[in-house]
Structures are given as structure tokens and as C-alpha cells.
Scaffold this motif. Structure first.
Motif, PDB file in Angstrom:
ATOM      1  N   PHE A   1       0.884  -1.185   0.235  1.00 24.10           N
ATOM      2  CA  PHE A   1      -0.031   0.127   0.518  1.00 24.10           C
ATOM      3  C   PHE A   1       0.953   1.539   0.144  1.00 24.10           C
ATOM      4  N   THR A   2       2.241   1.339   0.682  1.00 19.40           N
ATOM      5  CA  THR A   2       2.408   2.796   0.935  1.00 19.40           C
ATOM      6  C   THR A   2       3.433   2.789  -0.488  1.00 19.40           C
ATOM      7  N   GLY A   3       4.062   1.630  -1.038  1.00 25.18           N
ATOM      8  CA  GLY A   3       4.781   1.943  -2.227  1.00 25.18           C
ATOM      9  C   GLY A   3       4.300   2.670  -3.114  1.00 25.18           C
TER      10      GLY A   3
ATOM     11  N   GLY B   1      -0.575  -2.491  13.272  1.00 24.30           N
ATOM     12  CA  GLY B   1      -1.984  -3.173  12.596  1.00 24.30           C
ATOM     13  C   GLY B   1      -2.204  -2.710  11.882  1.00 24.30           C
ATOM     14  N   ARG B   2      -2.202  -1.712  11.860  1.00 22.07           N
ATOM     15  CA  ARG B   2      -3.085  -0.940  11.078  1.00 22.07           C
ATOM     16  C   ARG B   2      -2.732   0.108   9.375  1.00 22.07           C
ATOM     17  N   GLY B   3      -2.372  -0.682   8.335  1.00 15.45           N
ATOM     18  CA  GLY B   3      -1.938  -0.387   7.626  1.00 15.45           C
ATOM     19  C   GLY B   3      -2.597   0.212   6.109  1.00 15.45           C
ATOM     20  N   ILE B   4      -3.682  -0.253   5.439  1.00 20.06           N
ATOM     21  CA  ILE B   4      -4.889   0.515   4.725  1.00 20.06           C
ATOM     22  C   ILE B   4      -4.970   1.947   4.914  1.00 20.06           C
ATOM     23  N   CYS B   5      -5.350   2.778   5.587  1.00 19.76           N
ATOM     24  CA  CYS B   5      -4.945   3.584   5.563  1.00 19.76           C
ATOM     25  C   CYS B   5      -3.930   4.306   6.166  1.00 19.76           C
TER      26      CYS B   5
ATOM     27  N   PRO C   1      15.169  -7.566  -6.280  1.00 20.87           N
ATOM     28  CA  PRO C   1      15.010  -7.258  -4.853  1.00 20.87           C
ATOM     29  C   PRO C   1      15.908  -6.437  -5.235  1.00 20.87           C
ATOM     30  N   VAL C   2      15.793  -5.299  -4.239  1.00 24.67           N
ATOM     31  CA  VAL C   2      16.887  -3.893  -4.172  1.00 24.67           C
ATOM     32  C   VAL C   2      18.291  -4.997  -2.652  1.00 24.67           C
ATOM     33  N   THR C   3      19.776  -5.163  -3.344  1.00 29.68           N
ATOM     34  CA  THR C   3      20.359  -5.966  -2.860  1.00 29.68           C
ATOM     35  C   THR C   3      21.449  -4.427  -2.377  1.00 29.68           C
TER      36      THR C   3
ATOM     37  N   ARG D   1      -1.174 -16.591   6.844  1.00 28.93           N
ATOM     38  CA  ARG D   1      -1.213 -16.092   7.848  1.00 28.93           C
ATOM     39  C   ARG D   1      -0.212 -15.028   7.632  1.00 28.93           C
ATOM     40  N   GLY D   2       0.115 -13.948   8.087  1.00 24.69           N
ATOM     41  CA  GLY D   2       0.742 -12.640   7.550  1.00 24.69           C
ATOM     42  C   GLY D   2       2.157 -11.573   9.297  1.00 24.69           C
ATOM     43  N   ARG D   3       2.749 -11.100   8.550  1.00 25.11           N
ATOM     44  CA  ARG D   3       3.915 -10.642   9.778  1.00 25.11           C
ATOM     45  C   ARG D   3       2.800  -8.825  10.007  1.00 25.11           C
TER      46      ARG D   3
ATOM     47  N   VAL E   1       9.278   1.938  -9.207  1.00 30.12           N
ATOM     48  CA  VAL E   1       8.589   0.952  -7.845  1.00 30.12           C
ATOM     49  C   VAL E   1       9.350  -0.140  -8.465  1.00 30.12           C
ATOM     50  N   LEU E   2      10.100  -0.626  -6.997  1.00 31.41           N
ATOM     51  CA  LEU E   2      11.452  -2.158  -7.293  1.00 31.41           C
ATOM     52  C   LEU E   2      10.583  -3.174  -6.080  1.00 31.41           C
ATOM     53  N   GLU E   3      10.084  -4.387  -6.364  1.00 32.61           N
ATOM     54  CA  GLU E   3       9.839  -5.456  -6.370  1.00 32.61           C
ATOM     55  C   GLU E   3      10.192  -7.020  -5.580  1.00 32.61           C
ATOM     56  N   ALA E   4      10.545  -7.220  -4.935  1.00 35.10           N
ATOM     57  CA  ALA E   4      11.401  -7.805  -4.096  1.00 35.10           C
ATOM     58  C   ALA E   4      10.711  -9.442  -4.730  1.00 35.10           C
ATOM     59  N   GLU E   5       9.128  -9.206  -4.319  1.00 36.37           N
ATOM     60  CA  GLU E   5       8.630 -10.467  -4.678  1.00 36.37           C
ATOM     61  C   GLU E   5       7.773 -10.644  -6.050  1.00 36.37           C
ATOM     62  N   THR E   6       6.066 -10.066  -5.745  1.00 38.73           N
ATOM     63  CA  THR E   6       5.536  -9.970  -6.388  1.00 38.73           C
ATOM     64  C   THR E   6       4.580  -8.494  -5.592  1.00 38.73           C
ATOM     65  N   ILE E   7       3.700  -7.359  -6.367  1.00 37.48           N
ATOM     66  CA  ILE E   7       2.918  -6.785  -5.610  1.00 37.48           C
ATOM     67  C   ILE E   7       2.311  -7.272  -4.315  1.00 37.48           C
TER      68      ILE E   7
ATOM     69  N   HIS F   1       3.153  -8.673  -1.686  1.00 35.96           N
ATOM     70  CA  HIS F   1       3.397  -9.642  -1.591  1.00 35.96           C
ATOM     71  C   HIS F   1       3.234  -9.717  -0.117  1.00 35.96           C
ATOM     72  N   GLY F   2       3.962  -8.711   1.064  1.00 34.63           N
ATOM     73  CA  GLY F   2       3.833  -8.741   2.180  1.00 34.63           C
ATOM     74  C   GLY F   2       2.913  -8.177   3.002  1.00 34.63           C
ATOM     75  N   GLY F   3       2.110  -7.167   3.468  1.00 35.19           N
ATOM     76  CA  GLY F   3       1.669  -7.103   4.380  1.00 35.19           C
ATOM     77  C   GLY F   3      -0.056  -6.640   3.938  1.00 35.19           C
ATOM     78  N   SER F   4      -0.058  -6.315   3.087  1.00 27.47           N
ATOM     79  CA  SER F   4      -0.614  -5.944   1.702  1.00 27.47           C
ATOM     80  C   SER F   4      -1.837  -6.938   0.987  1.00 27.47           C
ATOM     81  N   GLY F   5      -1.204  -7.657   1.014  1.00 31.94           N
ATOM     82  CA  GLY F   5      -1.361  -8.477   0.427  1.00 31.94           C
ATOM     83  C   GLY F   5      -2.320 -10.123   1.398  1.00 31.94           C
ATOM     84  N   ARG F   6      -2.223  -9.509   2.797  1.00 31.76           N
ATOM     85  CA  ARG F   6      -2.775 -10.603   3.536  1.00 31.76           C
ATOM     86  C   ARG F   6      -3.366 -10.511   4.528  1.00 31.76           C
ATOM     87  N   ASN F   7      -3.808  -9.102   5.149  1.00 30.94           N
ATOM     88  CA  ASN F   7      -4.348  -8.498   5.799  1.00 30.94           C
ATOM     89  C   ASN F   7      -6.030  -9.030   5.644  1.00 30.94           C
ATOM     90  N   VAL F   8      -6.698  -8.498   6.717  1.00 35.00           N
ATOM     91  CA  VAL F   8      -8.074  -8.843   7.484  1.00 35.00           C
ATOM     92  C   VAL F   8      -8.709  -7.772   6.261  1.00 35.00           C
ATOM     93  N   GLY F   9      -8.110  -6.549   5.950  1.00 33.77           N
ATOM     94  CA  GLY F   9      -9.618  -5.686   5.432  1.00 33.77           C
ATOM     95  C   GLY F   9      -9.632  -4.630   5.663  1.00 33.77           C
TER      96      GLY F   9
HETATM   97  C1  LIG Z   1      -2.525 -10.663   8.986  1.00 39.49           C
HETATM   98  C2  LIG Z   1      -2.538  -8.929   9.014  1.00 39.49           C
HETATM   99  C3  LIG Z   1      -3.428  -8.588   9.184  1.00 39.49           C
HETATM  100  C4  LIG Z   1      -3.600  -6.869   9.235  1.00 39.49           C
HETATM  101  N1  LIG Z   1      -5.060  -6.577   9.367  1.00 39.49           N
HETATM  102  C5  LIG Z   1      -4.824  -5.281   8.895  1.00 39.49           C
HETATM  103  C6  LIG Z   1      -6.814  -4.854   8.410  1.00 39.49           C
HETATM  104  O1  LIG Z   1      -7.351  -5.316   8.740  1.00 39.49           O
HETATM  105  N2  LIG Z   1      -6.826  -3.371   8.416  1.00 39.49           N
HETATM  106  C7  LIG Z   1      -5.245  -2.010   8.272  1.00 39.49           C
HETATM  107  O2  LIG Z   1      -5.286  -1.081   8.591  1.00 39.49           O
HETATM  108  N3  LIG Z   1      -4.001  -3.032   8.336  1.00 39.49           N
HETATM  109  C8  LIG Z   1      -4.188  -4.256   8.574  1.00 39.49           C
HETATM  110  N4  LIG Z   1      -2.874  -5.096   8.640  1.00 39.49           N
HETATM  111  C9  LIG Z   1      -1.607  -4.000   8.581  1.00 39.49           C
HETATM  112  C10 LIG Z   1      -0.676  -3.554   6.902  1.00 39.49           C
HETATM  113  O3  LIG Z   1      -1.810  -5.108   6.269  1.00 39.49           O
HETATM  114  C11 LIG Z   1       0.404  -3.003   6.612  1.00 39.49           C
HETATM  115  O4  LIG Z   1       0.510  -2.501   7.917  1.00 39.49           O
HETATM  116  C12 LIG Z   1       0.038  -3.077   5.725  1.00 39.49           C
HETATM  117  O5  LIG Z   1       0.261  -3.828   4.656  1.00 39.49           O
HETATM  118  C13 LIG Z   1       1.650  -2.543   5.011  1.00 39.49           C
HETATM  119  O6  LIG Z   1       1.657  -1.847   4.009  1.00 39.49           O
HETATM  120  P1  LIG Z   1       3.580  -1.651   3.511  1.00 39.49           P
HETATM  121  O7  LIG Z   1       3.359  -1.248   1.656  1.00 39.49           O
HETATM  122  O8  LIG Z   1       4.001  -0.658   4.151  1.00 39.49           O
HETATM  123  O9  LIG Z   1       4.263  -2.628   3.447  1.00 39.49           O
HETATM  124  P2  LIG Z   1       3.626  -4.612   2.642  1.00 39.49           P
HETATM  125  O10 LIG Z   1       3.277  -4.738   2.445  1.00 39.49           O
HETATM  126  O11 LIG Z   1       4.462  -5.192   3.779  1.00 39.49           O
HETATM  127  O12 LIG Z   1       4.810  -4.178   1.643  1.00 39.49           O
HETATM  128  C14 LIG Z   1       6.039  -3.795   1.559  1.00 39.49           C
HETATM  129  C15 LIG Z   1       7.287  -5.001   0.166  1.00 39.49           C
HETATM  130  O13 LIG Z   1       7.908  -4.210  -0.302  1.00 39.49           O
HETATM  131  C16 LIG Z   1       8.987  -5.566  -0.681  1.00 39.49           C
HETATM  132  N5  LIG Z   1       9.947  -5.229  -0.234  1.00 39.49           N
HETATM  133  C17 LIG Z   1      11.257  -5.818   0.922  1.00 39.49           C
HETATM  134  N6  LIG Z   1      12.056  -5.408   0.567  1.00 39.49           N
HETATM  135  C18 LIG Z   1      12.758  -5.873  -0.336  1.00 39.49           C
HETATM  136  C19 LIG Z   1      13.806  -5.181  -1.248  1.00 39.49           C
HETATM  137  N7  LIG Z   1      15.353  -5.330  -0.709  1.00 39.49           N
HETATM  138  N8  LIG Z   1      13.979  -5.286  -2.423  1.00 39.49           N
HETATM  139  C20 LIG Z   1      12.504  -5.095  -3.002  1.00 39.49           C
HETATM  140  N9  LIG Z   1      11.310  -4.667  -2.741  1.00 39.49           N
HETATM  141  C21 LIG Z   1      11.175  -5.314  -0.994  1.00 39.49           C
HETATM  142  C22 LIG Z   1       8.608  -7.291   0.318  1.00 39.49           C
HETATM  143  O14 LIG Z   1       7.924  -8.299  -0.615  1.00 39.49           O
HETATM  144  C23 LIG Z   1       6.727  -6.235  -0.250  1.00 39.49           C
HETATM  145  O15 LIG Z   1       5.500  -6.309  -1.286  1.00 39.49           O
HETATM  146  C24 LIG Z   1      -2.400  -5.830   8.501  1.00 39.49           C
HETATM  147  C25 LIG Z   1      -1.676  -6.662   8.470  1.00 39.49           C
HETATM  148  C26 LIG Z   1      -1.452  -8.704   8.549  1.00 39.49           C
HETATM  149  C27 LIG Z   1      -0.506  -8.908   8.627  1.00 39.49           C
END
Ligand SMILES: Cc1cc2nc3c(=O)[nH]c(=O)nc-3n(C[C@H](O)[C@H](O)[C@H](O)COP(=O)(O)OP(=O)(O)OC[C@H]3O[C@@H](n4cnc5c(N)ncnc54)[C@H](O)[C@@H]3O)c2cc1C
Length: 425
Positions: free
Chosen positions: A36-38, A364-368, A205-207, A336-338, A54-60, A62-70
Motif C-alpha cells: 500500500f505504501t509504495g 496492525g493498521r496499514g490500509i489507511c 530485490p534491491v540488494t 498468515r502475515g507479519r 517501484v522495485l518489488e523483491a517478490e510480487t505486488i 507480497h507483504g502485509g498488503s496482500g495478507r491482511n484482514v481488509g
Molecule cells: C495478517 C494481517 C492483518 C492485518 N489487518 C489489517 C487490517 O485489517 N487493516 C489494516 O489497516 N491493516 C492491517 N494490517 C496491516 C497492514 O496490512 C500493513 O500495515 C500494510 O500492508 C503495510 O503496507 P506496506 O506497503 O507498508 O508494506 P508491505 O505490504 O509489507 O510491503 C512491503 C513490500 O516490500 C517488499 N520488499 C522488502 N524488501 C525488499 C527489497 N530489498 N527490495 C524490493 N522489495 C522489497 C516486500 O516484498 C513487500 O512486498 C494487517 C497486517 C497483517 C499481516
């Protein structure tokens, strides 16, 4: 795809086909991480005509943004008074106000860019798991009303009518909030950014990151992206990138279990208004429905770690206690997600070099926050106006006792989920 996998991958409606980085690029802004952030940062930059990679290590997503509750919630996990107590009156109020407008920002983007993400703005319910939980909701209600939030405190009967379960002691309804299919929302942000000229590369992946002649040089796949501005948006999924500031947080795992679609009759009784829900318990859990009527139960803990069986049994027990009439319906998806948790539960923006921010720790609050802060970071970096960020830009941030706290959270979740059921299982 195995059925016991992430539901959001299974029902993703915004699949964007992008390649890996295979040539050097020079742009205004380079973003690391396509969550969501990037993706919000890239969208904002592209909207203003800035060139962006935008450089993504895995797929769009892949992190918390594709795993959360919504749950598209306004504000942070902390109540507003606690945010002010931690940050001070002026800065705390500024952040609370900015994130209070988060759901409106998210749902406007969904509308403006036609993002297909099962968006429902019918509010969220914070459910009281106990009488003490209800007292906590009363405090949150009073604080929210003072700030002009249109909250409603619901009694036990109304909470029961809205959830279809007799297990809750009341609820706090926030009508500004709602739910999305998070993987699709993130994919839609990416698709919209690309539509306006941003470039996104997956499997890149950015190294290494280095400074040269006033520019940032970002290395991925043996290629280099050169830019004056850099946003590190890797959050809880950070993979080592030499020369970059590593985000500092404690990992908290959260797992989810989705049933097969419920029948029409069941859907008429269970969450008929489609509000997304989470509860007041310290070891928090969530319930929501997706567009096809799958009921999704979530709870803290790692469903793929040592406590996997404990968390799996807990989810089954929880479903039976909340909804005895459907308690034996099979789970078809589990994932699951981190979560990146900070000590004070407040997100961090670290300026780790000239024109370079790292944004993380949404706790734990990342969408907004991801949408609002990602957008604000692109603007602040490109226009060189850090004062427009809704939270202070700091030079350093360190989190202490990370491993110990991670183990504490996981142990606490396993212990709670293993215990014989209390009133809410
Ligand atoms: C299970 C779960 C439930 C949640 N429920 C909610 C909810 O209901 N409502 C809510 O608001 N929030 C929720 N959250 C929190 C929210 O999902 C996260 O805060 C949010 O997704 C973070 O977004 P982000 O873009 O900052 O990071 P991410 O979505 O984690 O993205 C980071 C990206 O960086 C990439 N990356 C890492 N290292 C590198 C590198 N070296 N080079 C290139 N790319 C790299 C990763 O592959 C990943 O895709 C939840 C989180 C989890 C895990």
C-alpha cells in the motif's frame, strides 16, 4: 493453487502483469516495496507528473498488503487520547486527524480509479469481548465524539443483531470505515500508478543502495535505478538491502481462516450489514465476510509455526462458539502475515539520508496509514516539504528487545488460544 492458501490471492481481481528490472533507469523517485505504501507513493508521484520506479523483491502485495484482514479503519490501533499522550498535543492531533480521513481517502481512490476490490463502506464494529472491553469502548466513544467522529456505541442487543452472534457485550460502530479485498486494492493502486506513467518491476530485490554525486543509486538484478528521491516502503517484509536503513519493529504474526461460502439464509443472519469486525481482547481476533459469503476468522499467532495446530483448533472452536449453527463448516483457506509493531504503536518516518525516507511500523493498521502516509511521503520528498508529513520526520529510530518481544507475543497468542475457552473461546 492449493485451497489452503491465501484467500486474497484466490479472489484477486486486480492482477497486473509487470516484468523484472532489466535495464538501468534514471527517475525522480525510486520506491522500494510494492505494498500500500509504495504503490500509493508511486500513484501520487505519477499523478503530479514525476517519473517513478517501484522495485518489488517478490510480487505486488507480497507483504502485509496482500495478507491482511481488509478493515479500512480510521485512526490507529491506539485510542486518540493515547496517541496525543505519546506524541504531544499538536503532533498527536495532526496524526489522528489525518488518519481519521483515511477511509475517505481509500474509498475515493477506489471510486476514482475503478479499483475492483470488493469495497464496502458500511462501517466497522469494534466488538466488546467482555464487560471490561465494553468499558474500553465507552472511553473510545467519548474520545472519538470529542474529535467529531460520527461513532455510535451499540448495546449488546444491537451488537448481536449486527453480528448474528450472542457472544458480544456491545460494539463501537464507525460508519466512516469499511472493508476491501486488500490484495485487489493494492493491485488496483499499482495498476492506477502504471496507468499514469509509473514503472513497477517485480522479482527485483534491491540488494544495495549507495549515494553518488547527490543521487541515490539503487541496485537490483544487476541494474541500477538512479534518483534524487528514495522511499523505502518494505515494512514488516524488509529484505536486506545494503546501505539502506533497516526498518525497526517487532514482528507480530496474525493468521486467518476462511470458510466455504455460506448459504443465502446463513448470510442473512451473520453480519447481514457486512461490517468488518475486530474485538477488544488483548490477544485480538477478527471476523468479516468476503463478497462471496466466506466467513473469515482471524487471530494473533503464526498458523505455520510451532503453534500451528493450536491456532487451527482455536479458529474452529471460535467459529463454533460464535456461530454454533455453522460451526462445522470446513475452512478452505488459511494464511498468515507479519505485522510491524513499534514500542509506542505509532508509525515511523525516518529520513536516513538526503531526500530518502523509510516508512514503517503501522502496528496492525496499514490500509489507511499506508495510503495516507505513502501519498504524503511522495509529496514531501518531491516538493521538499517534510513539514507536510502528518507525523514528525526523525533521523533515527531503534526498537529494543525485538526477538524477546516477538517470542512474547507468539507465546502469549499460543497460550491464550490453547487455553480452555472463556466466554468467547
Ligand atoms: C495478517 C494481517 C492483518 C492485518 N489487518 C489489517 C487490517 O485489517 N487493516 C489494516 O489497516 N491493516 C492491517 N494490517 C496491516 C497492514 O496490512 C500493513 O500495515 C500494510 O500492508 C503495510 O503496507 P506496506 O506497503 O507498508 O508494506 P508491505 O505490504 O509489507 O510491503 C512491503 C513490500 O516490500 C517488499 N520488499 C522488502 N524488501 C525488499 C527489497 N530489498 N527490495 C524490493 N522489495 C522489497 C516486500 O516484498 C513487500 O512486498 C494487517 C497486517 C497483517 C499481516
Amino acid at each position: 493453487m492449493s485451497k489452503m492458501s491465501n484467500l486474497w490471492e484466490h479472489t484477486n481481481a486486480e492482477d497486473l502483469s509487470v516484468t523484472r528490472l532489466s535495464a538501468d533507469r534514471t527517475v525522480d523517485l525510486v520506491v522500494i516495496g510494492a505494498g500500500f505504501t509504495g504503490c500509493s507513493a508511486a500513484l501520487e508521484a505519477a499523478r503530479t507528473g514525476a517519473s517513478t520506479v517501484v522495485l518489488e523483491a517478490e510480487t505486488i502485495a507480497h507483504g502485509g498488503s496482500g495478507r491482511n484482514v481488509g478493515l479500512v479503519n480510521a485512526g490507529l490501533w491506539l485510542p486518540p487520547d493515547d496517541v496525543v499522550a505519546v506524541m504531544g498535543e499538536a503532533e498527536g492531533t495532526r496524526l489522528v486527524e489525518a488518519l481519521g480521513k483515511g477511509p475517505s481517502a481509500v474509498f475515493s481512490l477506489v471510486r476514482d480509479f475503478g479499483i475492483a476490490c470488493e469495497a464496502v463502506q458500511n462501517g466497522t464494529l469494534h466488538l466488546a469481548h467482555s464487560p471490561a472491553g465494553f468499558r474500553d469502548l465507552e472511553k473510545r466513544f467519548t474520545q472519538g465524539i470529542q474529535l467529531g467522529a460520527p461513532l455510535q456505541l451499540l448495546d449488546r442487543e444491537e451488537a448481536s443483531r449486527r453480528t448474528g452472534s450472542t457472544q458480544f457485550h456491545g460494539a463501537l460502530l464507525d460508519p466512516r470505515a469499511g472493508t476491501v479485498q486488500p490484495r485487489s486494492y493494492c493491485g488496483g493502486l499499482a495498476r492506477s500508478a502504471v496507468g499514469l506513467g509509473a514503472e513497477i518491476y517485480q522479482n527485483s530485490p534491491v540488494t544495495r543502495i549507495e549515494r553518488e554525486g547527490g543521487d541515490w543509486r539503487v541496485h537490483a538484478n544487476g541494474q541500477v535505478v538512479t534518483a534524487q528521491r528514495l522511499l523505502l516502503a518494505t515494512n514488516a517484509y524488509h529484505q536486506l538491502a545494503e546501505g539502506a536503513c533497516a526498518p525497526e519493529y517487532v514482528v507480530v504474526n496474525f493468521c486467518q481462516f476462511a470458510t466455504a461460502p455460506l448459504t443465502e439464509a446463513q448470510r442473512a443472519k451473520i453480519l447481514p450489514g457486512r461490517e468488518g469486525c475486530w474485538d477488544t481482547a488483548l490477544v485480538m481476533s477478527s471476523i468479516r465476510m468476503d463478497e462471496s459469503g466466506r466467513l473469515i476468522v482471524g487471530g494473533m499467532g503464526d498458523s505455520e509455526g510451532l503453534g500451528a495446530r493450536i491456532h487451527g483448533r482455536w479458529a474452529r472452536r471460535k467459529l463454533r462458539r460464535l456461530y454454533p449453527e455453522i460451526g462445522d463448516i470446513p475452512f478452505e483457506h488459511r494464511w498468515r502475515g507479519r505485522i510491524a509493531m513499534t514500542q509506542d504503536h505509532i508509525p515511523k518516518v525516518v529520513e536516513f539520508g538526503p531526500g530518502a525516507y523509510a516508512l514503517f511500523g503501522y502496528s496492525g493498521r496499514g490500509i489507511c496509514p499506508g495510503t495516507v502516509l505513502g501519498t504524503a511521503a511522495a509529496k514531501a520528498l518531491l516538493e521538499e516539504c517534510p513539514e507536510t508529513m502528518p507525523l514528525p520526520v526523525v533521523r533515527k529510530y531503534a526498537e529494543r528487545f525485538k526477538r524477546m518481544k516477538r517470542a512474547y507475543y507468539e507465546f502469549g497468542a499460543s497460550l491464550t488460544h490453547a487455553a480452555r475457552p472463556g466466554p468467547l473461546g
